[in-house]
Write a protein that holds these residues in place. Sequence first.
Motif, PDB file in Angstrom:
ATOM      1  N   UNK A 147       0.864  -1.003   0.052  1.00 45.74           N
ATOM      2  CA  UNK A 147      -0.016  -0.064  -0.032  1.00 45.74           C
ATOM      3  C   UNK A 147       0.901   1.356  -0.132  1.00 45.74           C
ATOM      4  N   UNK A 148       2.251   1.211   0.845  1.00 44.09           N
ATOM      5  CA  UNK A 148       2.800   2.446   0.908  1.00 44.09           C
ATOM      6  C   UNK A 148       4.238   1.861   1.368  1.00 44.09           C
ATOM      7  N   UNK A 149       5.223   2.634   0.838  1.00 48.23           N
ATOM      8  CA  UNK A 149       6.544   2.245   1.474  1.00 48.23           C
ATOM      9  C   UNK A 149       7.615   3.563   1.416  1.00 48.23           C
ATOM     10  N   UNK A 150       8.308   3.385   2.516  1.00 46.20           N
ATOM     11  CA  UNK A 150       8.887   4.580   2.753  1.00 46.20           C
ATOM     12  C   UNK A 150      10.337   4.220   3.213  1.00 46.20           C
ATOM     13  N   UNK A 151      11.563   4.822   2.774  1.00 46.54           N
ATOM     14  CA  UNK A 151      12.869   4.433   3.139  1.00 46.54           C
ATOM     15  C   UNK A 151      12.956   4.976   4.506  1.00 46.54           C
ATOM     16  N   UNK A 152      13.743   4.226   5.403  1.00 44.07           N
ATOM     17  CA  UNK A 152      14.002   4.423   6.648  1.00 44.07           C
ATOM     18  C   UNK A 152      15.452   5.064   6.781  1.00 44.07           C
ATOM     19  N   UNK A 153      15.737   5.830   7.720  1.00 43.68           N
ATOM     20  CA  UNK A 153      17.072   6.403   7.836  1.00 43.68           C
ATOM     21  C   UNK A 153      17.819   5.559   8.963  1.00 43.68           C
ATOM     22  N   UNK A 154      18.931   5.225   8.740  1.00 42.73           N
ATOM     23  CA  UNK A 154      19.784   4.602   9.427  1.00 42.73           C
ATOM     24  C   UNK A 154      20.934   5.188   9.926  1.00 42.73           C
ATOM     25  N   UNK A 155      21.228   5.159  11.067  1.00 38.23           N
ATOM     26  CA  UNK A 155      22.329   6.188  11.572  1.00 38.23           C
ATOM     27  C   UNK A 155      23.360   5.499  11.837  1.00 38.23           C
ATOM     28  N   UNK A 156      23.315   4.072  12.071  1.00 39.08           N
ATOM     29  CA  UNK A 156      24.616   3.240  12.693  1.00 39.08           C
ATOM     30  C   UNK A 156      24.471   2.091  11.784  1.00 39.08           C
ATOM     31  N   UNK A 157      24.131   2.183  10.636  1.00 34.80           N
ATOM     32  CA  UNK A 157      24.239   1.106   9.362  1.00 34.80           C
ATOM     33  C   UNK A 157      25.534   0.947   9.000  1.00 34.80           C
ATOM     34  N   UNK A 158      26.015  -0.414   9.071  1.00 36.72           N
ATOM     35  CA  UNK A 158      27.360  -0.963   8.378  1.00 36.72           C
ATOM     36  C   UNK A 158      27.457  -1.001   6.928  1.00 36.72           C
ATOM     37  N   UNK A 159      28.410  -0.448   6.367  1.00 38.63           N
ATOM     38  CA  UNK A 159      28.385  -0.825   4.808  1.00 38.63           C
ATOM     39  C   UNK A 159      29.074  -2.219   4.663  1.00 38.63           C
ATOM     40  N   UNK A 160      29.073  -2.485   3.503  1.00 35.43           N
ATOM     41  CA  UNK A 160      29.530  -3.840   2.950  1.00 35.43           C
ATOM     42  C   UNK A 160      30.752  -4.216   3.547  1.00 35.43           C
ATOM     43  N   UNK A 161      31.683  -3.223   3.452  1.00 28.93           N
ATOM     44  CA  UNK A 161      33.078  -3.491   3.775  1.00 28.93           C
ATOM     45  C   UNK A 161      33.390  -3.644   5.110  1.00 28.93           C
ATOM     46  N   UNK A 162      32.320  -2.975   6.029  1.00 25.31           N
ATOM     47  CA  UNK A 162      32.588  -3.267   7.475  1.00 25.31           C
ATOM     48  C   UNK A 162      31.950  -4.480   8.085  1.00 25.31           C
ATOM     49  N   UNK A 163      30.859  -4.884   7.280  1.00 24.96           N
ATOM     50  CA  UNK A 163      30.057  -6.260   7.533  1.00 24.96           C
ATOM     51  C   UNK A 163      31.117  -7.349   7.120  1.00 24.96           C
ATOM     52  N   UNK A 164      31.925  -7.176   5.923  1.00 23.48           N
ATOM     53  CA  UNK A 164      33.059  -8.385   5.501  1.00 23.48           C
ATOM     54  C   UNK A 164      33.818  -8.266   6.442  1.00 23.48           C
ATOM     55  N   UNK A 165      34.609  -7.352   7.014  1.00 19.75           N
ATOM     56  CA  UNK A 165      35.635  -7.443   7.923  1.00 19.75           C
ATOM     57  C   UNK A 165      35.326  -8.256   9.338  1.00 19.75           C
ATOM     58  N   UNK A 166      33.983  -7.660   9.729  1.00 17.88           N
ATOM     59  CA  UNK A 166      33.489  -8.553  10.869  1.00 17.88           C
ATOM     60  C   UNK A 166      33.442  -9.901  10.622  1.00 17.88           C
ATOM     61  N   UNK A 167      32.926 -10.334   9.489  1.00 14.32           N
ATOM     62  CA  UNK A 167      32.658 -11.838   9.161  1.00 14.32           C
ATOM     63  C   UNK A 167      34.118 -12.421   9.139  1.00 14.32           C
ATOM     64  N   UNK A 168      35.016 -11.817   8.728  1.00 18.94           N
ATOM     65  CA  UNK A 168      36.448 -12.337   8.596  1.00 18.94           C
ATOM     66  C   UNK A 168      37.306 -12.326   9.877  1.00 18.94           C
ATOM     67  N   UNK A 169      36.834 -11.671  10.811  1.00 20.79           N
ATOM     68  CA  UNK A 169      37.508 -11.567  12.077  1.00 20.79           C
ATOM     69  C   UNK A 169      37.045 -12.778  13.082  1.00 20.79           C
TER      70      UNK A 169
END
Length: 169
Positions: A147-169
């Motif tokens: 019916x409706x959709x709205x983008x949400x603001x994410x203040x502490x979202x990790x980008x792909x690089x940060x997520x990949x580094x966490x997975x490798x650690x």
Amino acid sequence: MSTTQSERLRELLEPLVRSQGLDLEEIALDSVGRKRVLRVVVDSDSGADLDAVADVSRALSAKLDETDAMGQGAYDLEVGTPGAERALTEHRHYVRATERLVKFQLHEDGELVARILAVDEDGLDVEVPGVKGRKATTRRLAFADIAKARVQVEFNRKDKKDMKEEEEA
């Protein structure tokens, strides 16, 4: 703004906006006291930076000055982008919001907050975040169910690089 004036302004301004490599998302004419304010919202697949907005603003201003589309009264022209919490109303909006967190109001199932993973002609694949230690799940949404959709603001979202580094650690 009357439908005919809105349509007339859109017909006048849309080709000019497209020639600048942007999409005309919205036109709104409001009265603020004695002034009229014409708000024009533009965007593109890669976003619209400040220089692009300034360029299209100058082009629109010149076009409006050379025509009688706004009549003889004074008005202010405001040109901008949709903003961080934009409503998703067109297929291209969903494509542009891929990897973003979106709040969906569904026709039948209430609200859902999920990240858009992929978009096709029929709908989208989303990832619903896990709650209380549970893993995230994927789900398919048909456009007809939204019916409706709205983008949400994410203040502490990790980008792909940060997520990949966490997975490798």
